[in-house]
Enzyme design. Sequence first.
Site, PDB file in Angstrom:
ATOM      1  N   HIS A 155       1.068  -1.018  -0.054  1.00  0.00           N
ATOM      2  CA  HIS A 155      -0.168   0.023   0.022  1.00  0.00           C
ATOM      3  C   HIS A 155       1.032   1.557  -0.082  1.00  0.00           C
ATOM      4  O   HIS A 155       1.624   1.502   0.750  1.00  0.00           O
ATOM      5  CB  HIS A 155      -0.717  -0.056   0.969  1.00  0.00           C
ATOM      6  CG  HIS A 155      -1.601   1.542   1.338  1.00  0.00           C
ATOM      7  ND1 HIS A 155      -2.854   1.169   0.759  1.00  0.00           N
ATOM      8  CD2 HIS A 155      -1.592   2.459   1.699  1.00  0.00           C
ATOM      9  CE1 HIS A 155      -3.222   2.297   1.132  1.00  0.00           C
ATOM     10  NE2 HIS A 155      -2.807   3.517   1.453  1.00  0.00           N
ATOM     11  N   ASP A 192     -15.534   1.840   6.936  1.00  0.00           N
ATOM     12  CA  ASP A 192     -14.595   2.839   6.987  1.00  0.00           C
ATOM     13  C   ASP A 192     -14.656   3.665   5.486  1.00  0.00           C
ATOM     14  O   ASP A 192     -14.176   5.075   6.066  1.00  0.00           O
ATOM     15  CB  ASP A 192     -13.489   1.796   6.263  1.00  0.00           C
ATOM     16  CG  ASP A 192     -11.998   2.751   6.241  1.00  0.00           C
ATOM     17  OD1 ASP A 192     -11.597   4.223   6.530  1.00  0.00           O
ATOM     18  OD2 ASP A 192     -12.093   3.225   4.659  1.00  0.00           O
ATOM     19  N   ARG A 205     -14.827  12.763   7.910  1.00  0.00           N
ATOM     20  CA  ARG A 205     -14.045  13.140   7.784  1.00  0.00           C
ATOM     21  C   ARG A 205     -13.515  14.035   6.289  1.00  0.00           C
ATOM     22  O   ARG A 205     -12.136  14.998   6.927  1.00  0.00           O
ATOM     23  CB  ARG A 205     -12.078  12.342   7.665  1.00  0.00           C
ATOM     24  CG  ARG A 205     -12.361  11.120   8.777  1.00  0.00           C
ATOM     25  CD  ARG A 205     -11.932  10.014   9.249  1.00  0.00           C
ATOM     26  NE  ARG A 205      -9.910  10.344   8.917  1.00  0.00           N
ATOM     27  CZ  ARG A 205      -9.323   9.372   8.295  1.00  0.00           C
ATOM     28  NH1 ARG A 205      -9.673   8.258   8.152  1.00  0.00           N
ATOM     29  NH2 ARG A 205      -8.332  10.064   7.917  1.00  0.00           N
ATOM     30  N   SER A 249      -7.682   3.721   8.914  1.00  0.00           N
ATOM     31  CA  SER A 249      -8.231   3.126   7.740  1.00  0.00           C
ATOM     32  C   SER A 249      -7.955   2.726   6.899  1.00  0.00           C
ATOM     33  O   SER A 249      -8.526   1.919   5.873  1.00  0.00           O
ATOM     34  CB  SER A 249      -8.558   5.026   7.161  1.00  0.00           C
ATOM     35  OG  SER A 249      -8.963   5.025   5.683  1.00  0.00           O
ATOM     36  N   LYS A 283      -9.269  -1.563   5.964  1.00  0.00           N
ATOM     37  CA  LYS A 283      -9.333  -2.356   4.352  1.00  0.00           C
ATOM     38  C   LYS A 283      -8.641  -3.270   4.102  1.00  0.00           C
ATOM     39  O   LYS A 283      -8.502  -4.203   3.425  1.00  0.00           O
ATOM     40  CB  LYS A 283      -9.119  -1.243   3.062  1.00  0.00           C
ATOM     41  CG  LYS A 283     -10.171  -0.457   2.919  1.00  0.00           C
ATOM     42  CD  LYS A 283     -10.174   0.919   1.913  1.00  0.00           C
ATOM     43  CE  LYS A 283      -9.179   1.895   2.806  1.00  0.00           C
ATOM     44  NZ  LYS A 283      -9.601   3.433   1.971  1.00  0.00           N
TER      45      LYS A 283
END
Lengths: 449, 449
Positions: free
Chosen positions: A83, A162, A169, A184, A188
């Site tokens: 990620h 999320d 947010r 967050s 995921k």
Amino acid sequence: MTDAVTLIRAKRDGYPLSDTDIRWLFEAYARGEVADEQMSALLMAIYFRGLDQAELRTWTAAMIASGDRLDLSAIEKPTVDKHSTGGVGDKVSLILAPLVAACGAAVPQLSGRGLGHTGGTLDKLESIPGFRAGLTPAETLAVLASAGCVICAAGPGLAPADRRLYALRDVTGTVESIPLIASSIMSKKIAEGTSALVLDVKVGTGAFMTSREQARQLARTMVALGEEHQVRTAALLTRMDTPLGRAVGNAVEVAESVQALQGHGPADLMEVTLALATRMLALAGLHADPDDPDDPDDPDDPDDPDDPRADPAAAIADGRALAAYRAMVRAQGGDPDAPLPQAAHTTLLPAPASGWLTRLDALAVGTAAWRLGAGRARKEDAVSAAAGIICLAKPGERVQAGQPVLELRADEPERFGPALAALDGALAVSEQGPPPPVSPVLEYISPAW
Amino acid sequence: MTDAVTLIRAKRDGYPLSDTDIRWLFEAYARGEVADEQMSALLMAIYFRGLDQAELRTWTAAMIASGDRLDLSAIEKPTVDKHSTGGVGDKVSLILAPLVAACGAAVPQLSGRGLGHTGGTLDKLESIPGFRAGLTPAETLAVLASAGCVICAAGPGLAPADRRLYALRDVTGTVESIPLIASSIMSKKIAEGTSALVLDVKVGTGAFMTSREQARQLARTMVALGEEHQVRTAALLTRMDTPLGRAVGNAVEVAESVQALQGHGPADLMEVTLALATRMLALAGLHADPDDPDDPDDPDDPDDPDDPRADPAAAIADGRALAAYRAMVRAQGGDPDAPLPQAAHTTLLPAPASGWLTRLDALAVGTAAWRLGAGRARKEDAVSAAAGIICLAKPGERVQAGQPVLELRADEPERFGPALAALDGALAVSEQGPPPPVSPVLEYISPAW
């Protein structure tokens, strides 16, 4: 029994929320008993007060429990994902997923679309004619089994809390909170079912985190969260002061990724990609850990886990990585041989002076590419496949006054004015030079075990 | 042009909001362009970061500008009002408004209902058969002109933004913020159109502010806000550790108020009432300022503003204050001679030991009266007119073990159990004594000019 106001006041006043409190909160929020205005006040209190490690673990677990978790147990290879916190010209996923797949791991990359000045991996891939990013869970597993990697959208069933919190947010000024960012991302990735994960935490003008200390704190928080949820997790901090590689946009980044898989990638892009590939393979147990002195790459040691196939440089050189990329694109409906969309209009930005290019600001280039049409301002917007920027020179290279440094591409010529305005002051040229070379890889955060 | 996220982030990061920002915010909130979840995140950021004096002035002005401002220019007398931050047994308004009216000022008291353990002035008055708290602006002016005082509900047209923000603060844990409390109180009082205002800021276990320093800060903030909006404003800090007077509830407080207007009020209640009356008359220019050495009460000085009618003690002694009360009640539809509702059930709480009563906790007594039915938990709830508590002994008095200290009154006997539970530990009796007498008036905060 508790209630929303009691929880908000406790967090506001600096008291930790219990496991029971947090589980109740997410369940009551899903039932509509906790209103969005209450959740947003709580998120702002968390912005100021933080979440401790125990709260963060439960908070993340509650977000995962709000939806389904992908079951990858049918995949026989070790699973590992990457990620990135997002950067300009960051097409690493397009190269890395097939590269790591070619080395023997399975890469289930559930990804997102771009918002703001950083592009989205799915937006890039969708510039390939026919490519489908929206897959069912069964299709996702089938592509992963056949191609060794898949890059698709996270379905609505994964961590829906999320998704809802992120939307809140975004409109309430509570994005920039390390525990909220960490939960967050990790909710995921954990829901995605991967066994191992390497995080690319970008630091610099074009990144979400502009300070190295903040980036390190985010990386450590996420590595600890992964460990607590039985995902082997490590992180690299990498520079994002200038675009990664030379292409910024959608189709232009696909083209550069294919060149990289053919062995012709720019040095900075390849350095980041290979560093991530090596760590992913190490976490997957397929490669020695380059950061672990107890895990040398010793071909004579029968216990050494190195698979001779698990050498990323070799997988590029012998074409296996490119083959995996083509297999993945085809399995997702795309035609890897189809011509990519071309922009109707181009314009050039020349160097203001002769000398060494010392700065080509990532945020400015990202914003310019966004204004050219490569990115979106609202999540409903469409993006242009062809729009983008080619960096004809990069920091550290010599330029002559008037020589083109950037090539801007757009579908409509009226995009150039706003894009060029974003580039005002983005370049610096110095007669002192050449500047010392810098590695884009800053730091490695080891898995906690 | 700005947007909500930019404003929230600025406040979150400690930057002040400009006048333009704040005006835009309230206009956009009224238009629905700023959502409740954005406002609640901003309120929480304000809880942490505060509002400086310039922001607070504009914030309050924007709340006033959200609705109508009552025009009192037709009233020929000087106008002056009082606001209390709320206490247990605080029936001062019922005595003070007619008392100050009898001394020559006009008192336009737009008031609220009770929520939680502190009672509401309107709830008390509505225990008088026929009394109407909901008046139109024209009716409000007519009662004020004829009786010299009016105590009624603030209509929906006055500071509607405050009403909406207060409802939001109530559910998002953002009530306890000095700038938000100050702007909420002052926007309503300024919109009410009074020329002068005395604030009774309660301090102690039964008050919103339990620390004297916090109470002083709130008082100073409100006095400065009044000045900035051309309302002559001063404040008294008064004790709220034990109920004021002997009656706590609705009809029981009306009965005690009438006794006080007849000259038979308890000492602590009269001391607070007369202190407030004197300051109100001073601000209205009808009485020397007892705190100003340059303003002695000198009957030989032709410039001395003292009106011989403006002596509150005399106005009680000669019956003018009671007459003004009866005129106001009648003008608002009430019958001052009708019997007040009586509770069907009573029970007594005895002294646990013999000695001097040193403590009779305001919060505990307020909570018990609330549970007996005198108060409401949600704003939709009805209150009982007859329920309440009579303090048969007060701190500083001598009691014998077993002698009743409190008389609890309720419409339903099942209310007594929960009420008595709230009183657990509320009394303390000591053989050391008598305790030194304390004045309920702690401190005076002068008007700023």
